[in-house]
Motif scaffolding. Structure first.
Motif, PDB file in Angstrom:
ATOM      1  N   PRO A   1     -51.057  42.371 -39.795  1.00 12.71           N
ATOM      2  CA  PRO A   1     -49.731  41.821 -39.873  1.00 12.71           C
ATOM      3  C   PRO A   1     -49.294  41.999 -41.139  1.00 12.71           C
ATOM      4  N   GLN A   2     -50.150  41.617 -42.171  1.00 13.86           N
ATOM      5  CA  GLN A   2     -49.854  41.624 -43.853  1.00 13.86           C
ATOM      6  C   GLN A   2     -49.561  43.185 -44.134  1.00 13.86           C
ATOM      7  N   LYS A   3     -50.409  44.144 -43.697  1.00 11.24           N
ATOM      8  CA  LYS A   3     -50.126  45.375 -44.118  1.00 11.24           C
ATOM      9  C   LYS A   3     -49.340  46.176 -43.241  1.00 11.24           C
ATOM     10  N   THR A   4     -48.847  45.685 -41.994  1.00 16.44           N
ATOM     11  CA  THR A   4     -47.788  46.294 -41.399  1.00 16.44           C
ATOM     12  C   THR A   4     -46.372  45.726 -41.809  1.00 16.44           C
ATOM     13  N   PHE A   5     -46.300  44.654 -42.315  1.00 18.41           N
ATOM     14  CA  PHE A   5     -45.031  43.956 -42.765  1.00 18.41           C
ATOM     15  C   PHE A   5     -44.818  44.619 -44.270  1.00 18.41           C
ATOM     16  N   LYS A   6     -45.857  44.959 -45.119  1.00 15.79           N
ATOM     17  CA  LYS A   6     -45.690  45.692 -46.412  1.00 15.79           C
ATOM     18  C   LYS A   6     -45.249  46.845 -46.349  1.00 15.79           C
ATOM     19  N   LYS A   7     -45.551  47.538 -45.219  1.00 16.02           N
ATOM     20  CA  LYS A   7     -45.303  48.929 -44.964  1.00 16.02           C
ATOM     21  C   LYS A   7     -43.717  48.844 -44.793  1.00 16.02           C
ATOM     22  N   ILE A   8     -43.373  48.142 -43.936  1.00 17.52           N
ATOM     23  CA  ILE A   8     -42.109  48.085 -43.493  1.00 17.52           C
ATOM     24  C   ILE A   8     -41.269  47.701 -44.999  1.00 17.52           C
ATOM     25  N   LYS A   9     -41.528  46.815 -45.583  1.00 14.57           N
ATOM     26  CA  LYS A   9     -41.006  46.461 -46.997  1.00 14.57           C
ATOM     27  C   LYS A   9     -40.822  47.233 -47.943  1.00 14.57           C
TER      28      LYS A   9
ATOM     29  N   PHE B   1     -36.548  40.954 -38.451  1.00 11.47           N
ATOM     30  CA  PHE B   1     -37.333  41.201 -37.388  1.00 11.47           C
ATOM     31  C   PHE B   1     -38.720  41.398 -37.626  1.00 11.47           C
ATOM     32  N   TRP B   2     -39.155  42.253 -38.597  1.00 11.50           N
ATOM     33  CA  TRP B   2     -40.564  42.525 -38.519  1.00 11.50           C
ATOM     34  C   TRP B   2     -41.339  41.466 -39.202  1.00 11.50           C
ATOM     35  N   GLU B   3     -40.726  40.633 -39.978  1.00 11.40           N
ATOM     36  CA  GLU B   3     -41.624  39.346 -40.478  1.00 11.40           C
ATOM     37  C   GLU B   3     -42.136  38.720 -38.912  1.00 11.40           C
ATOM     38  N   TYR B   4     -41.500  38.942 -37.876  1.00 13.91           N
ATOM     39  CA  TYR B   4     -42.123  38.281 -36.632  1.00 13.91           C
ATOM     40  C   TYR B   4     -42.901  39.396 -35.718  1.00 13.91           C
ATOM     41  N   PHE B   5     -42.218  40.675 -35.733  1.00 10.54           N
ATOM     42  CA  PHE B   5     -42.849  41.712 -35.077  1.00 10.54           C
ATOM     43  C   PHE B   5     -44.298  42.078 -35.516  1.00 10.54           C
ATOM     44  N   SER B   6     -44.528  41.898 -37.070  1.00 12.93           N
ATOM     45  CA  SER B   6     -45.838  42.462 -37.675  1.00 12.93           C
ATOM     46  C   SER B   6     -46.721  41.451 -36.914  1.00 12.93           C
TER      47      SER B   6
ATOM     48  N   LYS C   1     -34.543  56.675 -43.610  1.00 12.15           N
ATOM     49  CA  LYS C   1     -35.475  57.823 -43.149  1.00 12.15           C
ATOM     50  C   LYS C   1     -36.947  57.320 -43.359  1.00 12.15           C
ATOM     51  N   ASN C   2     -37.183  56.615 -44.542  1.00  9.03           N
ATOM     52  CA  ASN C   2     -38.724  56.029 -44.733  1.00  9.03           C
ATOM     53  C   ASN C   2     -38.978  55.100 -43.829  1.00  9.03           C
ATOM     54  N   TYR C   3     -38.006  54.308 -43.189  1.00 16.11           N
ATOM     55  CA  TYR C   3     -37.984  53.014 -42.477  1.00 16.11           C
ATOM     56  C   TYR C   3     -38.566  53.720 -41.205  1.00 16.11           C
ATOM     57  N   GLU C   4     -37.851  54.605 -40.530  1.00 14.00           N
ATOM     58  CA  GLU C   4     -37.979  55.149 -39.372  1.00 14.00           C
ATOM     59  C   GLU C   4     -39.464  55.940 -39.071  1.00 14.00           C
ATOM     60  N   SER C   5     -39.795  56.551 -40.276  1.00 10.28           N
ATOM     61  CA  SER C   5     -41.114  57.143 -40.240  1.00 10.28           C
ATOM     62  C   SER C   5     -42.161  56.283 -40.268  1.00 10.28           C
ATOM     63  N   SER C   6     -41.779  55.122 -41.121  1.00  9.33           N
ATOM     64  CA  SER C   6     -42.864  54.069 -41.240  1.00  9.33           C
ATOM     65  C   SER C   6     -43.297  53.073 -39.828  1.00  9.33           C
ATOM     66  N   VAL C   7     -42.122  52.976 -39.141  1.00 13.39           N
ATOM     67  CA  VAL C   7     -42.101  52.713 -38.063  1.00 13.39           C
ATOM     68  C   VAL C   7     -42.925  53.406 -36.835  1.00 13.39           C
ATOM     69  N   LYS C   8     -42.620  54.881 -36.858  1.00 15.63           N
ATOM     70  CA  LYS C   8     -43.440  55.519 -36.085  1.00 15.63           C
ATOM     71  C   LYS C   8     -44.707  55.630 -36.193  1.00 15.63           C
ATOM     72  N   GLU C   9     -45.182  55.759 -37.489  1.00 13.60           N
ATOM     73  CA  GLU C   9     -46.656  55.623 -38.039  1.00 13.60           C
ATOM     74  C   GLU C   9     -47.378  54.221 -37.492  1.00 13.60           C
ATOM     75  N   ILE C  10     -46.562  53.245 -37.826  1.00 12.85           N
ATOM     76  CA  ILE C  10     -47.125  51.865 -37.427  1.00 12.85           C
ATOM     77  C   ILE C  10     -47.531  51.807 -35.549  1.00 12.85           C
ATOM     78  N   PHE C  11     -46.598  52.403 -34.813  1.00 13.89           N
ATOM     79  CA  PHE C  11     -46.897  52.361 -33.351  1.00 13.89           C
ATOM     80  C   PHE C  11     -47.695  53.199 -33.114  1.00 13.89           C
ATOM     81  N   LYS C  12     -47.963  54.469 -33.863  1.00 10.24           N
ATOM     82  CA  LYS C  12     -48.843  55.695 -33.718  1.00 10.24           C
ATOM     83  C   LYS C  12     -50.194  55.073 -33.657  1.00 10.24           C
ATOM     84  N   ASN C  13     -50.421  54.058 -34.686  1.00  9.60           N
ATOM     85  CA  ASN C  13     -51.717  53.788 -35.198  1.00  9.60           C
ATOM     86  C   ASN C  13     -52.190  52.659 -34.273  1.00  9.60           C
ATOM     87  N   GLN C  14     -51.552  52.172 -33.401  1.00 10.21           N
ATOM     88  CA  GLN C  14     -51.934  50.927 -32.597  1.00 10.21           C
ATOM     89  C   GLN C  14     -52.725  51.585 -31.435  1.00 10.21           C
TER      90      GLN C  14
END
Length: 314
Positions: free
Chosen positions: A287-295, A276-281, A301-314
């Protein structure tokens, strides 16, 4: 002209969990097509396909089931199954571009086999009352293959043909071939829907100007990359809602919970959300940095905190 927006089925993405959450948070899609049912030579419908089209899993939206097959008996078996569930229409996939499908003479690999298409349609229309619609590419090797199919389709009450304006060999590479799509419009007497590279309101308007007779538009990957796109097209605006990323995050969290409880285990859910994040990013500023963070998020646990950080920074 009133327009109808349809969700193109994407295998592995647009199942009932995704569809229900999308409809709840974004809207804009009039009809969803379910990812195709494939029988693999056995007259058995897998549990995942059954769950996807169960009426109780699709109570708030209009869904049309889809089949991929090159066999009349398989088509009739699935048609009987979906009719028993209350569906009146079955969409036939002659569009899937993936080599493993096409080389078996299914999806876009079936388009050049006009005699088999005719055989299947003849049996289906003689032996069942299911309404048949089509999802097609313009060919597998070249975009003129579909032109030989039109005279066959015109012998039957096909509801519509949704045409993705590429050939199968392209997969999703390169641009859409709008000149060949125009030739389809000029040649076919059927109701034609457009599909392919509707990625922004601006792009949609360009396509609408080019093909003013089209009133049904099918959105595939663009709908996942930008879930606000259908409602923005419907509202004729390029402005996102002020709470854009709050809605996006709530949507993400809902499908994440749904898939996490279904898939069982850290690896399947990680791979599912990575897809999904290949598209969401694409909806984020980098986009590249966002997808890399998810990857890089190796566990839940790391995934959930990465997602929170991505949305918080937008």
């Amino acid at each position: 002209m009133n327009i109808t927006l349809l969700s193109s089925p994407l295998q592995g993405f647009t199942d009932f969990r995704f569809r229900n959450a999308f409809h709840k948070y974004f809207g804009g899609i009039d009809t969803f097509y379910s990812p195709y049912i494939k029988l693999n030579g056995k007259m058995v419908i897998k549990g995942s396909y059954q769950r996807d089209i169960l009426p109780e899993n699709n109570t708030t939206l209009e869904v049309i089931p889809q089949i991929i097959t090159n066999d009349a008996d398989e088509f009739l078996f699935v048609a009987k199954y979906v009719r028993e569930l209350g569906y009146k229409e079955l969409n036939w996939n002659l569009g899937c571009p993936y080599p493993m499908v096409a080389k078996c003479g299914m999806g876009s690999g079936l388009i050049s086999n006009t005699s088999q298409i005719e055989h299947i349609l003849k049996r289906v229309h003689n032996e069942t009352d299911i309404i048949v619609s089509m999802k097609m590419r313009m060919g597998y090797e070249n975009p003129t293959e579909i032109l030989d199919v039109f005279p066959i389709l015109e012998q039957y009450p096909i509801k519509n043909i949704a045409i993705h304006a590429r050939i199968g060999k392209q997969l999703y590479k390169g641009g859409v071939d709008l000149d060949s799509f125009k030739k389809c419009l000029e040649t076919s007497k059927q109701k034609i829907y457009y599909n392919g590279d509707i990625t922004s309101v601006t792009k949609f308007k360009e396509l609408q100007e080019r093909f003013p007779s089209i009133d049904h538009w099918m959105i595939g990957r663009g709908l996942i990359a930008d879930p606000f796109l259908p409602s923005m097209i419907k509202n004729n605006t390029t402005e996102y809602p002020k709470n854009r990323f709050e809605l996006f995050e709530a949507f993400h969290d809902e499908i994440y919970r749904e898939y996490d409880s279904y898939l069982q285990g850290p690896t399947p859910i990680r791979m599912k959300m990575l897809g999904f994040w290949e598209y969401f990013s694409e909806s984020f500023s980098n986009p590249q940095k966002t997808f890399k963070k998810i990857k890089k998020a190796g566990n839940s646990k790391n995934y959930e905190s990465s997602v929170k950080e991505i949305f918080k920074n937008q």
